[in-house]
Design a protein around this motif. Structure first.
Motif, PDB file in Angstrom:
ATOM      1  N   UNK A 130       0.835  -1.199   0.000  1.00 39.81           N
ATOM      2  CA  UNK A 130       0.000   0.000   0.000  1.00 39.81           C
ATOM      3  C   UNK A 130       0.870   1.249   0.000  1.00 39.81           C
ATOM      4  N   UNK A 131       1.866   1.272   0.884  1.00 38.87           N
ATOM      5  CA  UNK A 131       2.741   2.438   0.961  1.00 38.87           C
ATOM      6  C   UNK A 131       3.593   2.574  -0.304  1.00 38.87           C
ATOM      7  N   UNK A 132       4.015   1.444  -0.857  1.00 38.35           N
ATOM      8  CA  UNK A 132       4.760   1.495  -2.106  1.00 38.35           C
ATOM      9  C   UNK A 132       3.922   2.121  -3.213  1.00 38.35           C
ATOM     10  N   UNK A 133       2.696   1.653  -3.377  1.00 35.14           N
ATOM     11  CA  UNK A 133       1.843   2.187  -4.444  1.00 35.14           C
ATOM     12  C   UNK A 133       1.552   3.665  -4.237  1.00 35.14           C
ATOM     13  N   UNK A 150     -11.151  -7.314  -5.882  1.00 32.23           N
ATOM     14  CA  UNK A 150     -11.751  -6.363  -6.815  1.00 32.23           C
ATOM     15  C   UNK A 150     -10.870  -5.170  -7.138  1.00 32.23           C
ATOM     16  N   UNK A 151      -9.631  -5.156  -6.673  1.00 36.45           N
ATOM     17  CA  UNK A 151      -8.732  -4.032  -6.940  1.00 36.45           C
ATOM     18  C   UNK A 151      -8.447  -3.934  -8.435  1.00 36.45           C
ATOM     19  N   UNK A 152      -8.527  -2.726  -8.953  1.00 29.62           N
ATOM     20  CA  UNK A 152      -8.235  -2.452 -10.358  1.00 29.62           C
ATOM     21  C   UNK A 152      -7.263  -1.282 -10.450  1.00 29.62           C
ATOM     22  N   UNK A 153      -6.292  -1.383 -11.345  1.00 28.20           N
ATOM     23  CA  UNK A 153      -5.338  -0.301 -11.537  1.00 28.20           C
ATOM     24  C   UNK A 153      -5.980   0.859 -12.271  1.00 28.20           C
ATOM     25  N   UNK A 154      -5.576   2.057 -11.912  1.00 25.35           N
ATOM     26  CA  UNK A 154      -5.931   3.230 -12.704  1.00 25.35           C
ATOM     27  C   UNK A 154      -5.402   3.044 -14.116  1.00 25.35           C
ATOM     28  N   UNK A 212      -3.992  -6.452  -2.360  1.00 23.02           N
ATOM     29  CA  UNK A 212      -5.309  -6.990  -2.030  1.00 23.02           C
ATOM     30  C   UNK A 212      -5.326  -7.601  -0.623  1.00 23.02           C
ATOM     31  N   UNK A 213      -4.223  -8.222  -0.205  1.00 25.54           N
ATOM     32  CA  UNK A 213      -4.157  -8.799   1.133  1.00 25.54           C
ATOM     33  C   UNK A 213      -4.138  -7.722   2.207  1.00 25.54           C
ATOM     34  N   UNK A 214      -3.537  -6.576   1.901  1.00 24.23           N
ATOM     35  CA  UNK A 214      -3.483  -5.460   2.861  1.00 24.23           C
ATOM     36  C   UNK A 214      -4.778  -4.649   2.895  1.00 24.23           C
ATOM     37  N   UNK A 215      -5.574  -4.776   1.849  1.00 25.39           N
ATOM     38  CA  UNK A 215      -6.815  -3.987   1.740  1.00 25.39           C
ATOM     39  C   UNK A 215      -7.982  -4.927   1.403  1.00 25.39           C
ATOM     40  N   UNK A 216      -8.325  -5.838   2.320  1.00 26.11           N
ATOM     41  CA  UNK A 216      -9.384  -6.840   2.033  1.00 26.11           C
ATOM     42  C   UNK A 216     -10.769  -6.211   1.916  1.00 26.11           C
TER      43      UNK A 216
END
Length: 360
Positions: free
Chosen positions: A284-287, A300-304, A356-360
């Motif tokens: 998360x911090x890296x992104x 359900x995470x999708x890249x911009x 996705x694991x950090x932001x379930x």
């Protein structure tokens, strides 16, 4: 691999490193030690005198005396270095303790200066000067002011940069290159002309791009070997170091902007004040720090829409630069789209899985 770009001092990384880079001949080691301790210019002056003595005219008595004294001092230093036992550097606790001693040895340095000095123990040289151009002339570590044991710990770490941290192997050299590049993102003429951006080239696009280029050079007719080359040149410990180096720049709001390097490392790897370590949210911090925007949570995470094209371009640009080094003169569209897409998506899928694991 253990380095995104080859270094004049270290060659290529890890198991790919030539034996001569790890175990230089005695005369090479002596010259390298002279350069580190009395500087390039003074070393060249001394070596120039030796050459002049044999080829032109002998040195004056005063020059000879001074040369002998400096070489005797260098021999004493080399003997002391060889006899010293390096301070242990195997875990994050070892690292933080050593960084604190570096900070004490250089009291006038801010955390960015300490980062550059330590980074140069791992990766330095002409191409790194182009990757992190503002720090090209910045000095590395020396003894004194460090003790010979602490200096040796960093001087020998380039051959074994992996540390065991929270149950995982992390290439700490990559952490320092990421931090230094994030602090000073401007590249020099060489990297700029290749279209390589500083933080990506010093970390993730350098590793993934070199993997693509090496696969293209050696096994391009065998698509089933792409994963083999990815794992060799963009290994797990390398990539975790890449992510961490960028993620550490996302310090919490309650941490002062001028906090020391050791306090940033402690917060990220160990946690402070009873809080969780920053590495619990490394992806998360890296992104956030790298500008990889996304929507959704969990699966359900999708890249911009801007993320993948940017990542693909940076991987391709570094791979082209690496490919030129390896042979041939590639132009644009050197790699097949299917191959470039595979390396790009393998990297992004790995980051997304962690996110996705950090932001379930």
């Amino acid at each position: 691999m253990k380095s995104t770009i080859p270094s004049q001092q270290t060659g290529q990384r890890g198991s790919e490193k030539p034996a001569s880079a790890t175990h230089p001949a005695p005369h090479q080691r002596a010259i390298l030690n002279m350069q580190q301790q009395i500087g390039n210019r003074r070393t060249l002056q001394l070596l120039g005198r030796v050459q002049r003595r044999t080829d032109e005219i002998p040195p004056t008595p005063e020059e000879l005396r001074q040369m002998q004294e400096e070489m005797a001092e260098q021999r004493r230093r080399e003997q002391a270095y060889n006899a010293a036992s390096a301070t242990p550097l195997r875990t994050d606790a070892d690292l933080i303790t050593l960084v604190e001693r570096v900070e004490a040895a250089y009291p006038g340095e801010d955390w960015r200066g300490v980062t550059t000095r330590i980074r140069k123990s791992y990766y330095d040289g002409f191409l790194w000067d182009s990757m992190i151009a503002p720090r090209a002339d910045y000095p590395g570590l020396s003894w004194p002011p460090l003790t010979v044991e602490d200096y040796k710990a960093f001087a020998t770490a380039r051959s074994h940069p992996e540390l065991r941290i929270n149950g995982e192997s992390v290439d700490i050299g990559h952490v320092f290159t990421g931090l230094d590049a994030m602090n000073f993102p401007s590249t020099g003429m060489l990297m700029s002309a290749a279209g390589v951006d500083g933080p990506p080239g010093a970390t993730w696009s350098g590793d993934v791009g070199s993997a693509l280029a090496e696969w293209d050079l050696n096994a391009s007719s065998e698509p089933d070997r792409r994963l083999e080359y990815y794992n060799r040149f963009a290994s797990s410990d390398d990539m975790l170091g890449d992510v961490d180096g960028i993620a550490i720049t996302r310090i919490p709001a309650d941490m002062p902007a001028g906090s020391t390097l050791s306090s940033r490392l402690r917060w990220y790897y160990q946690g402070t004040g009873g809080g969780a370590s920053g590495s619990r949210q490394r992806y998360t911090k890296f992104c956030q720090a790298a500008g990889f925007r996304w929507t959704g949570r969990g699966a359900g995470i999708q890249w911009d829409s801007a993320v993948r094209p940017r990542v693909r371009t940076q991987i391709e640009n570094f791979a082209l630069a690496w490919r030129r080094k390896g042979g041939g003169v590639p132009g644009f569209n050197w790699f097949h789209d299917r191959d470039l897409d595979w390396f790009t998506d393998h990297f992004l899928d790995w980051v997304k899985q962690g996110l996705s694991l950090e932001n379930p």
